[in-house]
Design a protein around this motif. Structure first.
Motif, PDB file in Angstrom:
ATOM      1  N   GLU A 885      -1.168  -4.035  26.670  1.00 17.05           N
ATOM      2  CA  GLU A 885      -0.304  -4.989  25.926  1.00 17.05           C
ATOM      3  C   GLU A 885       0.580  -4.604  24.699  1.00 17.05           C
ATOM      4  O   GLU A 885       0.210  -3.448  24.197  1.00 17.05           O
ATOM      5  N   HIS A 886       1.328  -5.301  23.813  1.00 17.32           N
ATOM      6  CA  HIS A 886       2.085  -4.911  22.937  1.00 17.32           C
ATOM      7  C   HIS A 886       2.777  -3.733  23.311  1.00 17.32           C
ATOM      8  O   HIS A 886       3.025  -2.631  22.384  1.00 17.32           O
ATOM      9  N   LEU A 887       3.279  -3.698  24.485  1.00 16.25           N
ATOM     10  CA  LEU A 887       4.198  -2.614  24.892  1.00 16.25           C
ATOM     11  C   LEU A 887       5.583  -3.131  24.842  1.00 16.25           C
ATOM     12  O   LEU A 887       6.009  -4.303  24.498  1.00 16.25           O
ATOM     13  N   ALA A 888       6.684  -2.165  25.197  1.00 14.04           N
ATOM     14  CA  ALA A 888       8.064  -2.349  25.212  1.00 14.04           C
ATOM     15  C   ALA A 888       8.335  -1.992  26.814  1.00 14.04           C
ATOM     16  O   ALA A 888       7.689  -1.225  27.391  1.00 14.04           O
ATOM     17  N   GLY A 889       9.818  -2.890  27.078  1.00  6.76           N
ATOM     18  CA  GLY A 889      10.143  -2.567  28.470  1.00  6.76           C
ATOM     19  C   GLY A 889      11.597  -2.415  28.533  1.00  6.76           C
ATOM     20  O   GLY A 889      12.305  -3.333  27.650  1.00  6.76           O
ATOM     21  N   VAL A 890      12.141  -1.554  29.059  1.00  7.24           N
ATOM     22  CA  VAL A 890      13.723  -1.539  29.306  1.00  7.24           C
ATOM     23  C   VAL A 890      14.201  -1.167  30.578  1.00  7.24           C
ATOM     24  O   VAL A 890      13.184  -1.000  31.484  1.00  7.24           O
ATOM     25  N   SER A 891      15.348  -1.217  30.940  1.00  5.34           N
ATOM     26  CA  SER A 891      15.932  -0.821  32.119  1.00  5.34           C
ATOM     27  C   SER A 891      17.042  -0.030  32.207  1.00  5.34           C
ATOM     28  O   SER A 891      17.766  -0.192  31.138  1.00  5.34           O
ATOM     29  N   ASP A 892      17.529   0.839  33.046  1.00  9.71           N
ATOM     30  CA  ASP A 892      18.654   1.549  33.195  1.00  9.71           C
ATOM     31  C   ASP A 892      19.642   1.164  34.218  1.00  9.71           C
ATOM     32  O   ASP A 892      20.554   1.722  34.619  1.00  9.71           O
ATOM     33  N   GLY A 893      19.423  -0.065  34.696  1.00  9.14           N
ATOM     34  CA  GLY A 893      19.946  -0.577  35.953  1.00  9.14           C
ATOM     35  C   GLY A 893      19.248  -0.131  37.364  1.00  9.14           C
ATOM     36  O   GLY A 893      19.617  -0.980  38.228  1.00  9.14           O
TER      37      GLY A 893
END
Length: 1016
Positions: A885-893
């Motif tokens: 938990e307390h993680l980060a998330g992103v997307s490149d599409g």
């Protein structure tokens, strides 16, 4: 609801989609038998599926569109026409090329295209926000050239929108998806009825009239608007009926972009293209492109080139519709010096020699031409009323029946490519490659020429051919790989310089021969090509040859060179009226190269009168300050080189040493201040013509032996990969947020960074506030229905969505873990289907048309399950490999990335980075962060994941690290001035923003600090 969703819900033929899915495995086997391995579905529509495959014969990745359903022969033929009919568009740099059209062993048609992993402009805008307006206008110019090329073959696109503009690996836009195009000859590649996307469709087409070239111009104008604004000018409002959207498009003016700081001239060009009256628009895509170019020049930008197909012979083309269809009128096409024109005339008046002329033909304002009843003319009120009734009927039909082809158009997935074709008789386009490729050789073998680029043509002047000094002028048009001749110079010249100044090629200095003495007289003459003839401008103060020249702003800068066997040290600058001598070049030399980035003049390499006295010097002149600066030298000292400026880099090509000529090509990144190696020339040489058009460097002619022996006509091209942006040396401060808070949820919509809930210095808050980075200003949004902290947020389907988090219970900030999903719709928060599992301190991002959620905790336990939302329901998918938990998330599409986090405490931080593929439903482990941390923020920018801040047991971090997805490597970026954890981190344009957070470990001391790191 969205148009796509409306149609899906009322689709009367749900069995068709099921049938398509059922045959998927069989299609993969059929493609494998046809020579395409490892087929992986990347897009799906009503009639077709797009697969990413390995073409075994050439070892390359391609996209294959396959007709999946067992349709009748008419539809099978229509599908194949989409490929075959695009042959006339082959080779255009801004149209996707078709590689093959075929049928599998079982008779299933397929079309093979280049694969575009960077996806479309629509995906880029959704991922990164609006484009800078100069970039959007540049794209518009290129697409205008592509569209005009299609129009000249008699093809109307009819569905121009950001989703139908794909990006090559090198960032070049390519028009795709002619699946509903009208092709010359009377047939169409889609079934009849309404085609296209409402928000980008011209009002007259919505009004029931036939599309025209001006309708396509409207679509392109609407596309450029959306690139700048980050949204369609008339995008569908939440809950709005289709009829209401139609009325808005048909009756309202284009929203004004001037409030966003867009220049008036740019806005006016877009508004003209989107005029509700088609005859108030540019008459052709070519005309629209030239208006965009004029807007670029007017505001001081270098105008982008338009790649246009050559004109047809000046003769009438087939008319469409026929005279019978238009009440005795026919539409006639003529090709003339201004391009192809169309006009209507009574049938009996048409003569083969008829040729409309004049700068205002065809009329641009309201006009009786074409007459009532001809496509493109609204006709009398009765006709317009009938059109409205037809349009309303079409709207109802769309809702009730949902024509499959329109679903297909709206359902194109990431990585899909659309059709064009490449005829074997035409030269290939220069593809992204690791090597130089041959292009059409020059007509004459020569070296020591002067070179400049004007309107996309590389012009070569004078030089030394096999007979001595030349006065020839010739131009190479890369778009069609063809050479053309221009007026000869008044005198033969060699070792001269050339620039394009005020849209005129200008030739400067050089040597004039006298008998066998090729360097008899160093010239001070300056000549401009004006109205097809050479005219003299004021002469140089000092004669010189083998010098360097470039245009910086509104001035020509000339430096280096020699005269009478001595080096010329003075630098000169021309302001349009006179030459002024300015400070000497620090390292006097000749046979150097010169380029401009629009702000500075750069002098590169050269020699001290002999090739055994080569220099690697690179020096920069600032015309405003009148000063020189020394930059890092070239890795390879050389004179006789050529150079050009492309995408933030100086590219230095070839050169001469005492006993050999060089194939060396090196690039200097002016922002990073570093040199890198590029692929070597196929033919080593010196004294060649070097120029850049688009993202391609061209090298023409030159000497292939030392001194002036053995000239060549060989020409070659290198398509340069897009420059990777470099980060600024430091973060810059922004205006503080209105509230100091941490553990917020963050999403970007329409270029605004929205911050939801979190913990202020009192407790949990429901406040919603947005920062507009363009003007560094904050604004308030509707409060959340409940206070939330440690929630997640995304922008999905044009709406802001907040997911999960903790709902406080009195002083207990983690009183209840929420499964609630809230969407901001028409200014109110509404509930979407809840998560399958409550969670807080997780991560979420949008991948394609799905929301992915992973990680987090609930009831003091880590949540391992990941979930995916498809717009209707949540589906539990494979567990995240490293629960945290307390993680980060992103997307490149294409993928979801989970970065860092912790196992319930900051002394259990992890450096894990894991990637989820929603299409395959699988996780993959990537190289870990250099710094393990939880409580971090992350953003995706220019192919990189940027991880910001974080928390350790006794301190917070200012650490910033970036992961390059392509190279799978980590690098360290400048640290934040104010370290924090639990902050809002987001990307808008070319900048990463960090807002708020906590200045101490745990949940103590929230801050309102906002800071930004720019990428150049």
């Amino acid at each position: 609801m969205e148009l796509r969703r409306s149609m899906a819900e009322f689709d009367p033929d749900a069995t068709q989609a099921a049938s398509i899915r059922a045959v998927g495995h069989g299609i993969v086997a059929e493609l494998d038998a046809a020579g395409f391995a490892d087929a992986e579905e990347v897009g799906r529509g009503g009639f077709g599926v797009v697969y990413r495959c390995l073409q075994r014969s050439l070892g390359r990745i391609v996209a294959i569109k396959v007709l999946t359903s067992d349709l009748d022969s008419e539809n099978r033929e229509r599908f194949l026409r989409e490929g075959y009919a695009m042959g006339g568009l082959s080779g255009h740099p801004n149209i996707v090329n078709i590689l093959q059209v075929g049928v599998t062993e079982t008779g299933r048609p397929y079309i093979v295209m280049h694969y575009h992993p960077r996806d479309s402009l629509a995906v880029q805008i959704r991922r990164e926000g609006p484009l800078p307006w100069p970039e959007a206008i540049s794209i518009g110019v290129k697409l205008a050239g592509a569209l005009e090329t299609a129009h000249r073959t008699g093809t109307l696109h009819r569905d121009i929108k950001p989703a139908n503009v794909l990006l090559t690996d090198y960032g070049e836009p390519q028009l795709t998806d002619f699946g509903i195009a009208h092709i010359a000859g009377g047939y169409e590649t889609a079934t009849g009825g309404f085609t296209g996307s409402l928000a980008f469709t011209a009002p007259e087409v919505l009004n029931g009239e036939s599309p025209t070239a001006r309708s396509d111009v409207y679509g392109l104008g609407a596309t450029i608007f959306s690139l700048i604004a980050g949204r369609a000018a008339f995008e569908r409002k939440t809950g709005e009926e289709l009829v209401a959207q139609f009325v808005r498009i048909s009756t309202q003016t284009v929203p004004d972009l001037r409030a966003q700081g867009i220049p008036d001239g740019v806005c006016a060009v877009i508004e003209r293209a989107m005029a509700s009256n088609p005859f108030a628009r540019p008459a052709s895509a070519e005309e629209f492109g030239h208006e965009l170019q004029a807007a670029q020049r007017h505001i001081g930008l270098r105008s982008d080139a338009m790649a246009l197909a050559p004109l047809e012979p000046a003769q009438p083309a087939e008319s469409h519709p026929s005279a019978a269809d238009t009440g005795g009128y026919r539409q006639i096409r003529f090709a003339d010096s201004d391009g192809q024109r169309r006009f209507f005339a009574p049938t009996e008046q048409i003569q083969p020699e008829s040729h409309p002329s004049g700068p205002f033909w065809p009329p641009t304002g309201p006009s009786p031409w074409p007459p009532p009843g001809v496509p493109g003319h609204s006709g009398p009120a009765r006709t317009r009323r009938r059109g409205i009734l037809i349009a309303l009927a079409l709207v109802v039909t769309l809702v009730l029946a949902g024509g499959g082809y329109l679903v297909y158009r709206e359902a194109s997935g990431p990585g899909t490519a659309g059709p064009t074709a490449q005829e074997a008789s035409e030269p290939p386009a220069v593809d992204p490659t690791a090597a130089w490729r041959p292009v059409a050789d020059a007509r004459v073998a020569r070296q020591q020429t002067a070179t400049t680029v004007a309107d996309g043509t590389i012009w070569v002047f004078g030089g030394l051919d096999d007979n001595g000094v030349s006065a020839r002028q010739e131009g190479f048009d890369p778009a069609i790989d063809t050479w053309k001749a221009g007026p000869d110079l008044p005198v033969p010249l060699n070792h001269a310089m050339a620039v394009t100044y005020n849209d005129e090629p200008v030739v400067i200095g050089g040597w004039q021969a006298k008998g066998q003495n090729l360097t008899a007289v160093a010239s001070a003459r300056v000549m401009a090509m004006r109205d097809g003839r050479w005219v003299d401008l004021p002469a140089l103060n000092v004669p010189r040859a083998a010098g360097a020249a470039a245009v910086v702003g509104d001035k020509i800068v000339v430096a280096g060179g020699q005269a009478d066997g001595a080096l010329v040290a003075p630098t000169e600058m021309f302001d349009g009226t006179k030459w002024t001598t300015v400070p000497n070049i620090p390292t006097p030399r000749e046979h150097l190269a010169g380029v401009s980035d629009g702000t500075y003049f750069y002098a590169i390499g050269g020699r001290d009168l002999a090739s055994d006295q080569n220099t690697a010097a690179v020096e920069r002149f600032d015309p405003v300050a009148g000063t020189w600066a020394t930059l890092p030298g070239m890795p390879t000292p050389r004179g006789g080189l050529g150079a050009t400026f492309i995408d933030g880099r100086i590219v230095a090509v070839g050169g001469e040493e005492p006993t050999r000529v060089l194939s060396t090509v090196e690039a200097y990144d002016v922002v990073a201040g570093t040199w890198s190696q590029l692929p070597a020339l196929r033919t080593p040489r010196h004294g060649m013509a070097v120029g850049a058009v688009g993202n391609t460097v061209y090298a023409v002619g030159g000497g292939i032996k030392p001194t002036h022996a053995e000239s060549t006509a060989v020409s070659e091209a290198l398509q340069v990969a897009p420059r990777k942006t470099q980060w600024a040396p430091a973060w810059r401060p922004l205006r503080d947020a209105p509230i100091a808070r941490q553990q917020t949820a963050t999403a970007v919509a329409d270029g605004t960074i929205w911050v939801f809930g979190g913990l202020d210095n009192v407790g949990s808050t429901p406040k919603v506030e947005g920062n507009d980075p363009a003007i560094d200003t904050w604004k308030a949004g509707p409060d959340l229905p409940i206070p939330l902290n440690h929630a997640m947020a995304v922008e999905y389907g044009g709406e802001l969505v907040v997911l999960g988090g903790w709902v406080p219970d009195g002083p207990n900030l983690t009183g209840k873990t929420s499964d609630r999903v809230l969407a901001l719709r028409d200014g109110n928060w509404v509930d979407l289907p809840p998560l399958n599992l409550p969670r807080a301190a997780g991560a979420a991002a949008v991948v394609g048309n799905e929301i992915v959620v992973a990680g987090g905790q609930a009831d003091g336990e880590l949540v391992a399950s990941a979930e995916v939302f498809d717009g209707t329901k949540w589906t539990t998918v494979a567990d995240i490999p490293t629960s945290r938990e307390h993680l980060a998330g992103v997307s490149d599409g294409t993928y979801f990335y989970a970065i860092g986090g912790r196992d319930l405490a900051s002394d259990q931080n992890t450096a894990a980075v894991e990637r989820f593929d929603p299409a395959a439903g699988t996780w993959a482990t990537l190289p870990s962060m250099p710094t393990p941390r939880g409580g971090l923020g992350a953003a995706f920018i220019d192919g990189r994941i940027v991880a910001v801040g974080g928390e350790q047991p006794t301190r917070v971090l200012s650490t910033v690290e970036a992961y390059d997805v392509a190279s799978a490597t980590w690098s360290t970026l400048p640290p934040m001035p104010t370290g924090a954890h639990g902050m809002s981190v987001a990307t808008v344009g070319h900048t990463v923003y960090a807002i708020g957070g906590a200045l101490r470990p745990t949940h103590a001391e929230s801050t309102a600090t906002a800071q930004a790191l720019d990428f150049w």
